[in-house]
Design a protein around this motif. Structure first.
Motif, PDB file in Angstrom:
ATOM      1  N   VAL A 176     -13.479  35.571  -8.993  1.00 45.63           N
ATOM      2  CA  VAL A 176     -13.587  35.801 -10.436  1.00 45.63           C
ATOM      3  C   VAL A 176     -15.058  35.768 -10.849  1.00 45.63           C
ATOM      4  CG1 VAL A 176     -12.937  34.972 -12.723  1.00 45.63           C
ATOM      5  CG2 VAL A 176     -11.317  34.810 -10.824  1.00 45.63           C
ATOM      6  N   SER A 177     -15.469  36.780 -11.603  1.00 47.61           N
ATOM      7  CA  SER A 177     -16.868  36.908 -12.010  1.00 47.61           C
ATOM      8  C   SER A 177     -17.243  35.834 -13.029  1.00 47.61           C
ATOM      9  CB  SER A 177     -17.100  38.297 -12.612  1.00 47.61           C
ATOM     10  OG  SER A 177     -18.398  38.394 -13.173  1.00 47.61           O
ATOM     11  N   THR A 178     -18.503  35.431 -12.983  1.00 43.70           N
ATOM     12  CA  THR A 178     -19.049  34.473 -13.954  1.00 43.70           C
ATOM     13  C   THR A 178     -19.909  35.169 -15.008  1.00 43.70           C
ATOM     14  OG1 THR A 178     -20.993  34.083 -12.563  1.00 43.70           O
ATOM     15  CG2 THR A 178     -19.088  32.647 -12.220  1.00 43.70           C
ATOM     16  N   ALA A 179     -19.838  36.513 -15.070  1.00 48.48           N
ATOM     17  CA  ALA A 179     -20.745  37.278 -15.942  1.00 48.48           C
ATOM     18  C   ALA A 179     -20.197  37.483 -17.344  1.00 48.48           C
ATOM     19  CB  ALA A 179     -21.065  38.626 -15.304  1.00 48.48           C
ATOM     20  N   ARG A 180     -19.034  36.912 -17.685  1.00 52.68           N
ATOM     21  CA  ARG A 180     -18.452  37.018 -19.037  1.00 52.68           C
ATOM     22  C   ARG A 180     -18.253  38.476 -19.464  1.00 52.68           C
ATOM     23  NH1 ARG A 180     -20.520  32.116 -17.294  1.00 52.68           N
ATOM     24  NH2 ARG A 180     -20.104  30.466 -18.795  1.00 52.68           N
ATOM     25  N   GLY A 181     -17.724  39.294 -18.557  1.00 51.21           N
ATOM     26  CA  GLY A 181     -17.437  40.680 -18.887  1.00 51.21           C
ATOM     27  C   GLY A 181     -18.612  41.621 -18.756  1.00 51.21           C
ATOM     28  N   ARG A 182     -19.753  41.102 -18.369  1.00 48.80           N
ATOM     29  CA  ARG A 182     -20.944  41.935 -18.206  1.00 48.80           C
ATOM     30  C   ARG A 182     -21.217  42.158 -16.714  1.00 48.80           C
ATOM     31  NH1 ARG A 182     -21.605  38.021 -22.076  1.00 48.80           N
ATOM     32  NH2 ARG A 182     -22.203  38.675 -24.178  1.00 48.80           N
ATOM     33  N   THR A 183     -22.274  42.863 -16.403  1.00 50.43           N
ATOM     34  CA  THR A 183     -22.667  43.092 -15.012  1.00 50.43           C
ATOM     35  C   THR A 183     -23.409  41.866 -14.494  1.00 50.43           C
ATOM     36  OG1 THR A 183     -22.883  45.469 -15.416  1.00 50.43           O
ATOM     37  CG2 THR A 183     -23.957  44.582 -13.446  1.00 50.43           C
TER      38      THR A 183
ATOM     39  N   ILE B 205       0.854  -1.183   0.000  1.00 49.89           N
ATOM     40  CA  ILE B 205       0.000   0.000   0.000  1.00 49.89           C
ATOM     41  C   ILE B 205       0.887   1.229   0.000  1.00 49.89           C
ATOM     42  CG2 ILE B 205      -1.808   1.263   1.224  1.00 49.89           C
ATOM     43  CD1 ILE B 205      -2.557  -1.387   2.587  1.00 49.89           C
ATOM     44  N   GLN B 206       0.563   2.171  -0.868  1.00 48.33           N
ATOM     45  CA  GLN B 206       1.356   3.392  -0.986  1.00 48.33           C
ATOM     46  C   GLN B 206       0.486   4.603  -0.637  1.00 48.33           C
ATOM     47  OE1 GLN B 206       2.263   5.262  -4.888  1.00 48.33           O
ATOM     48  NE2 GLN B 206       4.378   4.686  -4.432  1.00 48.33           N
ATOM     49  N   ALA B 207       1.007   5.463   0.230  1.00 48.56           N
ATOM     50  CA  ALA B 207       0.312   6.685   0.610  1.00 48.56           C
ATOM     51  C   ALA B 207       1.015   7.882  -0.011  1.00 48.56           C
ATOM     52  CB  ALA B 207       0.269   6.832   2.129  1.00 48.56           C
ATOM     53  N   GLY B 208       0.243   8.860  -0.433  1.00 50.24           N
ATOM     54  CA  GLY B 208       0.794  10.083  -1.000  1.00 50.24           C
ATOM     55  C   GLY B 208       0.195  11.303  -0.324  1.00 50.24           C
ATOM     56  N   LEU B 209       1.033  12.289  -0.078  1.00 49.88           N
ATOM     57  CA  LEU B 209       0.576  13.539   0.531  1.00 49.88           C
ATOM     58  C   LEU B 209       1.304  14.680  -0.158  1.00 49.88           C
ATOM     59  CD1 LEU B 209      -1.128  14.897   2.762  1.00 49.88           C
ATOM     60  CD2 LEU B 209       0.884  14.747   4.246  1.00 49.88           C
ATOM     61  N   GLY B 210       0.540  15.680  -0.611  1.00 48.56           N
ATOM     62  CA  GLY B 210       1.182  16.747  -1.360  1.00 48.56           C
ATOM     63  C   GLY B 210       0.409  18.042  -1.324  1.00 48.56           C
ATOM     64  N   VAL B 211       0.857  18.965  -2.153  1.00 46.09           N
ATOM     65  CA  VAL B 211       0.238  20.292  -2.215  1.00 46.09           C
ATOM     66  C   VAL B 211       0.046  20.688  -3.676  1.00 46.09           C
ATOM     67  CG1 VAL B 211       2.500  21.436  -2.111  1.00 46.09           C
ATOM     68  CG2 VAL B 211       0.448  22.708  -1.469  1.00 46.09           C
ATOM     69  N   LYS B 212      -1.075  21.327  -3.952  1.00 53.04           N
ATOM     70  CA  LYS B 212      -1.356  21.896  -5.266  1.00 53.04           C
ATOM     71  C   LYS B 212      -1.192  23.409  -5.150  1.00 53.04           C
ATOM     72  CE  LYS B 212      -5.469  22.818  -6.458  1.00 53.04           C
ATOM     73  NZ  LYS B 212      -5.285  24.291  -6.648  1.00 53.04           N
ATOM     74  N   LEU B 213      -0.329  23.965  -5.969  1.00 53.66           N
ATOM     75  CA  LEU B 213      -0.038  25.392  -5.905  1.00 53.66           C
ATOM     76  C   LEU B 213      -0.866  26.157  -6.945  1.00 53.66           C
ATOM     77  CD1 LEU B 213       3.853  25.136  -5.601  1.00 53.66           C
ATOM     78  CD2 LEU B 213       2.173  25.350  -3.757  1.00 53.66           C
ATOM     79  N   PRO B 214      -1.306  27.368  -6.633  1.00 46.46           N
ATOM     80  CA  PRO B 214      -2.138  28.136  -7.574  1.00 46.46           C
ATOM     81  C   PRO B 214      -1.315  28.845  -8.637  1.00 46.46           C
ATOM     82  CG  PRO B 214      -1.871  29.372  -5.548  1.00 46.46           C
ATOM     83  CD  PRO B 214      -1.163  28.052  -5.333  1.00 46.46           C
ATOM     84  N   THR B 215      -0.543  28.068  -9.400  1.00 54.82           N
ATOM     85  CA  THR B 215       0.329  28.643 -10.436  1.00 54.82           C
ATOM     86  C   THR B 215      -0.408  28.901 -11.739  1.00 54.82           C
ATOM     87  OG1 THR B 215       1.010  26.395 -11.001  1.00 54.82           O
ATOM     88  CG2 THR B 215       2.424  27.607  -9.482  1.00 54.82           C
ATOM     89  N   GLY B 216      -1.541  28.240 -11.942  1.00 53.15           N
ATOM     90  CA  GLY B 216      -2.313  28.441 -13.166  1.00 53.15           C
ATOM     91  C   GLY B 216      -3.149  29.709 -13.103  1.00 53.15           C
ATOM     92  N   ASN B 217      -3.325  30.332 -14.233  1.00 53.18           N
ATOM     93  CA  ASN B 217      -4.148  31.541 -14.312  1.00 53.18           C
ATOM     94  C   ASN B 217      -5.606  31.161 -14.085  1.00 53.18           C
ATOM     95  OD1 ASN B 217      -5.364  33.980 -14.884  1.00 53.18           O
ATOM     96  ND2 ASN B 217      -4.287  34.308 -16.812  1.00 53.18           N
ATOM     97  N   TYR B 218      -6.234  31.710 -13.039  1.00 49.59           N
ATOM     98  CA  TYR B 218      -7.620  31.376 -12.741  1.00 49.59           C
ATOM     99  C   TYR B 218      -8.579  32.507 -13.133  1.00 49.59           C
ATOM    100  CZ  TYR B 218      -6.651  34.213  -8.574  1.00 49.59           C
ATOM    101  OH  TYR B 218      -6.288  35.228  -7.707  1.00 49.59           O
ATOM    102  N   LYS B 219      -8.067  33.557 -13.784  1.00 51.94           N
ATOM    103  CA  LYS B 219      -8.907  34.651 -14.267  1.00 51.94           C
ATOM    104  C   LYS B 219      -8.508  35.040 -15.697  1.00 51.94           C
ATOM    105  CE  LYS B 219      -6.096  37.568 -11.217  1.00 51.94           C
ATOM    106  NZ  LYS B 219      -6.130  38.550 -10.116  1.00 51.94           N
ATOM    107  N   TYR B 220      -8.357  34.005 -16.522  1.00 52.91           N
ATOM    108  CA  TYR B 220      -7.983  34.187 -17.917  1.00 52.91           C
ATOM    109  C   TYR B 220      -9.120  34.890 -18.663  1.00 52.91           C
ATOM    110  CZ  TYR B 220      -5.523  33.002 -22.259  1.00 52.91           C
ATOM    111  OH  TYR B 220      -4.837  33.062 -23.449  1.00 52.91           O
TER     112      TYR B 220
ATOM    113  N   TYR C 160     -28.286  34.080  -5.398  1.00 52.49           N
ATOM    114  CA  TYR C 160     -28.062  32.632  -5.308  1.00 52.49           C
ATOM    115  C   TYR C 160     -26.621  32.290  -4.936  1.00 52.49           C
ATOM    116  CZ  TYR C 160     -32.424  32.695  -8.007  1.00 52.49           C
ATOM    117  OH  TYR C 160     -33.697  32.932  -8.449  1.00 52.49           O
ATOM    118  N   GLY C 161     -25.701  33.242  -5.115  1.00 54.13           N
ATOM    119  CA  GLY C 161     -24.298  32.995  -4.793  1.00 54.13           C
ATOM    120  C   GLY C 161     -23.509  32.394  -5.938  1.00 54.13           C
ATOM    121  N   SER C 162     -23.999  32.555  -7.172  1.00 53.50           N
ATOM    122  CA  SER C 162     -23.307  31.989  -8.334  1.00 53.50           C
ATOM    123  C   SER C 162     -22.633  33.055  -9.187  1.00 53.50           C
ATOM    124  CB  SER C 162     -24.294  31.188  -9.193  1.00 53.50           C
ATOM    125  OG  SER C 162     -25.343  32.017  -9.655  1.00 53.50           O
ATOM    126  N   ASP C 163     -22.444  34.256  -8.628  1.00 51.70           N
ATOM    127  CA  ASP C 163     -21.855  35.354  -9.397  1.00 51.70           C
ATOM    128  C   ASP C 163     -20.341  35.292  -9.440  1.00 51.70           C
ATOM    129  OD1 ASP C 163     -22.114  35.898  -6.593  1.00 51.70           O
ATOM    130  OD2 ASP C 163     -21.443  37.948  -6.987  1.00 51.70           O
TER     131      ASP C 163
END
Length: 404
Positions: free
Chosen positions: A229-236, A152-167, A244-247
Motif C-alpha cells: 500500500v502506497s504512503t503517497a496519499r493518492g499522489r506519485t 503460568i498461562q501460555a497462549g498461542l494464536g493467529v491474527k487474520l488479515p480481515t481488516g481493510n489495510y488499504k482504506y 529509502y524504502g518508505s514508499d
C-alpha cells in the motif's frame, strides 16, 4: 476459599489488550477475559465468557525520540488522531486447563492534519470497519488443582488479515477544491494486511484473598514485510521515498508487557495498579523490516477498577503515558547513511487511553440427581409376627416380603 477471578491485563485481568496511542500503530491485541482456576472444588467454572471493551484516545503530542516537539502545538501543525474501538471477545472454556478465545475489533478512526492536504488548510480523513480478527488458545502450564496460589498461562494464536489495510479517503492537494483519492495513513488503517502469530505468557500469584500480583507478556510476529500500500496519499511517490524504502507500508511486529498488583475490597471491587509498555520494534523477528513504519514505545501507569459478580464484571482502565519514544526505523537508517546526516522521523502520541468494558459469564446448567421413589414392601406374615417390627427390621419378619 471463595472463587475469584484473575484481573490483570489485555483492562483488569482481566483484559489483555495492547492499544494504539497515535501514529505508532500498536493495534488492539484483544480483550480476553481468561478466568483464573478455581481455588475451591465446589466452585462452578463458566463455560463461556463474552466481553465488550470500548477504547478511545486522542493523540496530538509529537515526539522525535523521547523529545516532545512542542512547537507543533504552538504553530498549530500537529496531527490529531481520534480512535474508537469496540473489542468483542468470546472465550470458550474446554476444561480447567484449556480455553480458546476469539476477538473481533470494530474500528472508527479520524485523522486531522495540514501536511497531508497541501499545507494550506486543515482537513480530515476517516476509516471505519472491522479490524484484524484474532484466534488464541490458552493453557495453564501447571496443574490448577495443585497450584492454586500461582500459575503460568501460555497462549498461542493467529491474527487474520480481515481488516481493510488499504482504506481510501480524499486528500486536498492545496489547489482550491481539488482532491485526490488515496490510502489513509498507516496509523488509522483498520488492518495491517499480514497473517500474524500471537504468543502470550501470563501469570499470577495470590498472597491471600485480597492481594495478588500479575504479569502479562505478548509478542505478535508478522512475517510479511510490506503490504504494497502506497504512503503517497493518492499522489506519485517521491524518488527519495522509493530510495529509502518508505514508499509502501510495512507490516510490523508489536509487543506488550504488563506488571502490577490487584487488591480486592468490599468483596466485589478489585483495584489494579501497575505499569505497561506497548510498542513496535524497528526490526521484526521473522522476515524483512523494510517499508514505512513508525517504531517506538509507550510506557504507562495503568490504574483500573473492576466491579464483579458471579455472572458479570464491569471494568474501567485508564493507562496514562509517562514516557513516549519514537525510535529510528529501517528507512530512517538508510536515509541517514545515504545523506550522511542523522535522521529520525516523528510520531504523535496520546496522553492517556480510556478502556471501559463489561464481561458476562455463562455457566453450564447443573444437573440435579433424579429423585428415586422409596421402595414400599407389603409383608405376608403368620400369627407370631407383629406389624410394627417388619418395616424396622426385616430379619424379624417370619413371612414373605413383596415390593409394591
Amino acid at each position: 476459599m471463595k472463587k475469584f477471578y484473575f484481573f490483570g491485563l489485555l483492562s483488569s485481568l482481566f483484559t489483555i489488550q495492547a492499544y494504539s496511542q497515535g501514529c505508532v500503530p500498536v493495534r488492539s491485541t484483544g480483550s480476553s477475559v481468561i478466568e483464573r482456576p478455581s481455588s475451591s472444588k465446589k466452585a462452578q467454572s463458566p463455560q463461556w465468557t463474552f466481553s465488550a471493551t470500548n477504547r478511545y484516545f486522542k493523540s496530538f503530542r509529537h515526539f522525535v525520540g523521547d523529545v516532545e516537539q512542542k512547537q507543533r502545538l504552538e504553530n498549530g501543525t500537529e496531527v490529531i488522531n481520534k480512535s474508537y474501538t469496540l473489542d468483542l471477545n468470546a472465550v470458550r472454556y474446554l476444561n480447567r486447563r484449556w480455553a480458546i478465545s476469539m476477538n473481533v475489533p470494530l474500528i472508527a478512526n479520524t485523522r486531522s492534519s495540514l501536511y497531508e492536504h497541501g499545507n494550506v488548510d486543515r482537513h480530515s480523513t476517516e476509516s471505519y470497519g472491522m479490524g484484524d480478527v484474532r484466534l488464541t488458545a490458552y493453557s495453564w502450564l501447571l496443574n490448577p488443582k495443585k497450584f492454586k496460589k500461582g500459575n503460568i498461562q501460555a497462549g498461542l494464536g493467529v491474527k487474520l488479515p480481515t481488516g481493510n489495510y488499504k482504506y481510501d479517503d480524499y486528500f486536498y492537494t492545496g489547489v482550491s477544491g481539488v482532491k485526490v483519492l488515496g490510502p489513509v495513513d498507516q496509523s488509522i488503517q483498520p488492518g495491517d494486511g499480514g497473517v500474524g502469530i500471537i504468543t502470550e505468557l501470563n501469570n499470577f500469584y495470590s498472597f491471600n484473598k485480597r492481594l495478588s500480583f500479575y504479569s502479562n507478556l505478548l509478542y505478535l510476529v508478522n512475517p510479511r514485510e510490506t503490504n504494497g500500500v502506497s504512503t503517497a496519499r493518492g499522489r506519485t511517490p517521491s524518488p527519495a521515498s522509493i530510495i529509502y524504502g518508505s514508499d509502501v507500508m510495512s507490516v510490523p511486529d508489536q509487543y506488550m508487557a504488563r506488571l502490577g498488583a490487584n487488591v480486592t475490597f468490599l468483596k466485589k471491587f478489585v483495584f489494579s495498579g501497575g505499569a505497561r509498555i506497548d510498542g513496535i520494534p524497528a526490526k521484526d523477528l521473522v522476515g524483512g523490516s523494510n517499508g514505512f513504519r513508525r517504531p517506538g514505545y509507550i510506557i504507562s501507569a495503568e490504574p483500573s477498577l473492576t466491579f464483579r459478580t458471579k455472572k458479570m464484571s464491569t471494568f474501567l482502565t485508564v493507562p496514562i503515558a509517562f514516557e513516549r519514544n519514537r525510535i529510528q526505523s529501517v528507512p530512517d537508517k538508510v536515509r541517514s547513511e545515504l545523506t550522511k546526516s542523522y535522521y529520525k522521523g516523528d510520531a504523535a502520541f496520546a496522553d492517556y487511553v480510556v478502556n471501559l468494558g463489561v464481561a458476562f459469564n455463562l455457566f453450564k446448567p447443573v444437573k440435579k440427581p433424579a429423585k428415586t421413589e422409596p421402595q414400599i414392601y407389603r409383608p405376608y406374615y403368620n400369627n407370631s409376627y407383629r406389624d410394627s417390627q417388619c418395616p424396622k427390621n426385616r430379619s424379624n419378619c417370619q413371612g414373605r416380603m413383596m415390593k409394591l
